[in-house]
Design a protein around this motif. Sequence first.
Motif, mmCIF file in Angstrom:
data_model
loop_
_atom_site.group_PDB
_atom_site.id
_atom_site.type_symbol
_atom_site.label_atom_id
_atom_site.label_comp_id
_atom_site.label_asym_id
_atom_site.label_seq_id
_atom_site.Cartn_x
_atom_site.Cartn_y
_atom_site.Cartn_z
ATOM 1 N N ASP A 66 -3.771 -3.791 -18.313
ATOM 2 C CA ASP A 66 -3.368 -3.514 -19.700
ATOM 3 C C ASP A 66 -2.297 -2.423 -19.747
ATOM 4 O O ASP A 66 -2.188 -1.673 -20.720
ATOM 5 C CB ASP A 66 -4.580 -3.102 -20.543
ATOM 6 C CG ASP A 66 -5.261 -1.855 -20.005
ATOM 7 O OD1 ASP A 66 -4.832 -1.346 -18.939
ATOM 8 O OD2 ASP A 66 -6.212 -1.371 -20.647
ATOM 9 N N GLN A 83 2.476 -12.644 -17.836
ATOM 10 C CA GLN A 83 1.243 -13.248 -18.320
ATOM 11 C C GLN A 83 0.176 -13.194 -17.229
ATOM 12 O O GLN A 83 -0.998 -12.916 -17.507
ATOM 13 C CB GLN A 83 1.501 -14.689 -18.747
ATOM 14 C CG GLN A 83 0.283 -15.366 -19.382
ATOM 15 C CD GLN A 83 -0.169 -14.672 -20.658
ATOM 16 O OE1 GLN A 83 0.577 -14.622 -21.632
ATOM 17 N NE2 GLN A 83 -1.392 -14.135 -20.671
ATOM 18 N N LYS A 84 0.582 -13.460 -15.991
ATOM 19 C CA LYS A 84 -0.361 -13.387 -14.870
ATOM 20 C C LYS A 84 -0.853 -11.956 -14.687
ATOM 21 O O LYS A 84 -2.020 -11.718 -14.371
ATOM 22 C CB LYS A 84 0.299 -13.882 -13.582
ATOM 23 C CG LYS A 84 -0.665 -13.940 -12.387
ATOM 24 C CD LYS A 84 0.006 -14.494 -11.161
ATOM 25 C CE LYS A 84 -1.003 -14.679 -10.023
ATOM 26 N NZ LYS A 84 -1.747 -13.469 -9.688
ATOM 27 N N THR A 93 5.960 -15.988 -17.187
ATOM 28 C CA THR A 93 4.832 -16.406 -16.343
ATOM 29 C C THR A 93 4.278 -15.264 -15.505
ATOM 30 O O THR A 93 3.071 -15.201 -15.253
ATOM 31 C CB THR A 93 5.250 -17.551 -15.405
ATOM 32 O OG1 THR A 93 6.354 -17.123 -14.601
ATOM 33 C CG2 THR A 93 5.656 -18.786 -16.181
ATOM 34 N N ASP A 115 -3.416 -11.526 -17.272
ATOM 35 C CA ASP A 115 -4.583 -12.360 -16.971
ATOM 36 C C ASP A 115 -5.421 -11.764 -15.847
ATOM 37 O O ASP A 115 -6.635 -12.018 -15.766
ATOM 38 C CB ASP A 115 -4.142 -13.774 -16.574
ATOM 39 C CG ASP A 115 -3.556 -14.555 -17.750
ATOM 40 O OD1 ASP A 115 -3.761 -14.120 -18.898
ATOM 41 O OD2 ASP A 115 -2.883 -15.580 -17.505
ATOM 42 N N ASP A 116 -4.798 -10.968 -14.978
ATOM 43 C CA ASP A 116 -5.526 -10.330 -13.879
ATOM 44 C C ASP A 116 -6.291 -9.092 -14.327
ATOM 45 O O ASP A 116 -6.893 -8.390 -13.501
ATOM 46 C CB ASP A 116 -4.539 -9.936 -12.763
ATOM 47 C CG ASP A 116 -4.029 -11.146 -12.006
ATOM 48 O OD1 ASP A 116 -4.652 -12.223 -12.115
ATOM 49 O OD2 ASP A 116 -2.994 -11.035 -11.305
#
Length: 357
Positions: free
Chosen positions: A305, A297-298, A294, A301-302
């Motif tokens: 890279d 992934q966050k 989690t 998502d922010d």
Amino acid sequence: MGAESAEIVEVVETPPYPISFKVHGMMCTELRKFVDRIVKIFPEIEAARPRCSSGIKALCSLNDAIDRAKLFLQYCSESSKLYMAMKTDAIVSRCRKTKNFLEQCLCQVQSMVPVMLVHEISQIVDDLRAANFVPDKFEEEAGKVLRELLQKEAAASDSMEHAELNAFQTAASRLRITSPKAILIEKRSIKKLLEKASESDQVKKKILKYLLYLFGKYDKLIIQAQKDNTSNQNEGVHTRSADAESHTEYRLYDTRAEMLNRAIIPPEEFKCHISSRLMYDPVVIASGQTFERTLIQKWFDDGNDTCPKSEMKLDRLSLIPNAAMKDLITKWCRKYGITIQNPSMQPDVLRFFHFYC
């Protein structure tokens, strides 16, 4: 003795009276001795009172002081060890206020009793004035570490779990809540307090719920540490003098705490590099590093890279389950009786910490 007099004595004897105390035993026992002395002479005071309104008022005040003292002592004998340790300052203050109230009421009735009784009352008053209520240092420390834990803001700390463990293990060892029986008794005491807490006292209810949460999460670890410690002690010398045994008993608290600290520190590879907590669902990214699913992934998502640890730019943002790491963490947690919380489902009770004082 008239009907009114009988009613007064009956009220004094109504509250149940404890013979032992789980926490703050020295202070509560000292206060109980004063109450015993006053109750012993109360019938003589009642019999000697004048029929004027001021005499009745003074006697009723003394009765009220005894009644309150008994109820307070009963509360101390039945309450949770952890909660009572956390409220050390309040308990000390309550003991002193109760002492002062008893002293004040005794002084009011001195002028209405025979000379021989005046002397006895004066002696009790002098002893009350000289009494000094000081908490046990180990119980005081237990309360301190728990209060410090409650004052932490969970959302702003990546080491909340470690802080929980340290505080809980220290408090449990200081208060001797280390055996299955002691833990069961303590949990029952907390639940009783929770049942009696009024709806308006939400802070108290949240604290009690959090204490139960700590037991559910770490009690197995506490019990296992106690078993290991007992086993080690049985291999040593079995005969000591009374003083040496008492000294060793206090030192065991710190020994247990140190042992628990060693046991609960997980290997670094079991921790997520973002949160520094044990991983619930470890996954590997393109850099070869493992993170909590989690959280990484966050991170992606922010708009990131790169790898949070190595800072290398990633050519792909894939997440591959690290089954081997998951298995190792599961076995380690099972060994030490630790339950990993899903990072996306933290208990709401933690949010109130920074409001507690």
